[in-house]
Design a protein around this motif. Sequence first.
Motif, short mmCIF file in Angstrom:
data_model
loop_
_atom_site.label_atom_id
_atom_site.label_comp_id
_atom_site.label_asym_id
_atom_site.label_seq_id
_atom_site.Cartn_x
_atom_site.Cartn_y
_atom_site.Cartn_z
N ILE A 1 4.71 -46.81 -37.73
CA ILE A 1 4.49 -46.28 -39.08
C ILE A 1 2.99 -46.15 -39.39
O ILE A 1 2.55 -45.18 -40.01
CB ILE A 1 5.19 -47.16 -40.15
N SER A 2 2.20 -47.10 -38.93
CA SER A 2 0.75 -47.03 -39.18
C SER A 2 0.14 -45.80 -38.53
O SER A 2 -0.64 -45.08 -39.16
CB SER A 2 0.03 -48.25 -38.60
N ILE A 3 0.50 -45.57 -37.28
CA ILE A 3 -0.06 -44.42 -36.56
C ILE A 3 0.37 -43.13 -37.26
O ILE A 3 -0.46 -42.25 -37.53
CB ILE A 3 0.39 -44.44 -35.06
N GLN A 4 1.64 -43.06 -37.62
CA GLN A 4 2.17 -41.87 -38.32
C GLN A 4 1.44 -41.64 -39.64
O GLN A 4 1.02 -40.52 -39.94
CB GLN A 4 3.66 -42.09 -38.64
N SER A 5 1.32 -42.70 -40.45
CA SER A 5 0.71 -42.56 -41.77
C SER A 5 -0.75 -42.10 -41.63
O SER A 5 -1.22 -41.23 -42.36
CB SER A 5 0.80 -43.88 -42.54
#
Length: 327
Positions: free
Chosen positions: A235-239
């Motif tokens: 989720i961090s990479i996506q965000s």
Amino acid sequence: MDKVTTLAHPNIALVKYWGKRDEQLNLPAVGSISVTLDELQTRTTIEKLIGKCQDEIIFNDVIADEKEAEKIRKYIDLFREKSNEKIYLKVATSNNFPTSAGLASSASGFAALAKGLSEIFELKLNAQELSRIARLGSGSAARSIFGGYVQLHKGILPSGEDCFAEQILTADDFPLKTIIAITDKTPKKVSSRKGMKESQQTSPYYNSWVESSDNDLLVMKKAIIEKDFFTIAEISIQSCLKMHSVMMTTQPPLIYWNSKTFAIIEQVLKMYNEKFPVFFTIDAGPQVKIFTFEGEEKKIIENLKNLNLIDEHFVIGIGKGIETIED
Ligand code: 2P0
């Protein structure tokens, strides 16, 4: 109280904030989730001035330039109005890390200031109220009121009453490490405030960015509570990449990365794809923030050093919220 010193730490968002629902009240268009850092800090001393009718603002031992000083004076005005006390102050603030280079100096700056001013004006605010008033200085500052893993709720009320931060987990609950890889120390060319306004007005991806963020927040919060590293990573990479896609498609384009930023992303993704516990995030600057488990940071640094991708870096733990120091 005539004098107070406060300490606050910057934070790094894992689910990012970019865009506002109300500019006047500085209400974010999206919620965000961050980790508060340990060793990096802002230290702010506030003293009452006798017989003066203007605040004195000192930044890293030098008198602040007028534009910066005016921003701080306006912020102090909020507290003068709230307390009905017409006192003027000397505010001396210093950071032990480079400012305006994507290391969230406004977050720790306004968090330390909000705490110090609430003490000087004897407002007796609890942490949630402090986060609301810190947010008026800078959105990300609301998150630095708390330590560990922190969520800032965007809220829906026009008053902003329901826009505040709260802690999800403490630093000790899930002690990850961050490597901050410095790729360029010059101050950023476009401030976050100006940049996010331009994105909101011009990026064709802005609306889908806002729409997709609620789900990111839900999944991230659950993953943090469950200490599920690889979901936090995903989720961090996506965000981060969604936010930078919005930035890059803004007119004029906001490209905060340099070639080293990009090369570091490539290496971190390579390790991540090989199931090494690592992920990255990047803010409105070229530095890359790399997260991993305690004890694994050496392998990542060695890899990046062997490829000549980092010279200067900090290895930082997860820290506490704001503190007041007895003088
Ligand atoms: C964040 N940033 O979530 C995002 C990622 C920068 C990129 O919060 O206008 O300085 O003062 O509310 O808090 C930086 O924005 O902006 C920020 P204002 P702020 O960390």
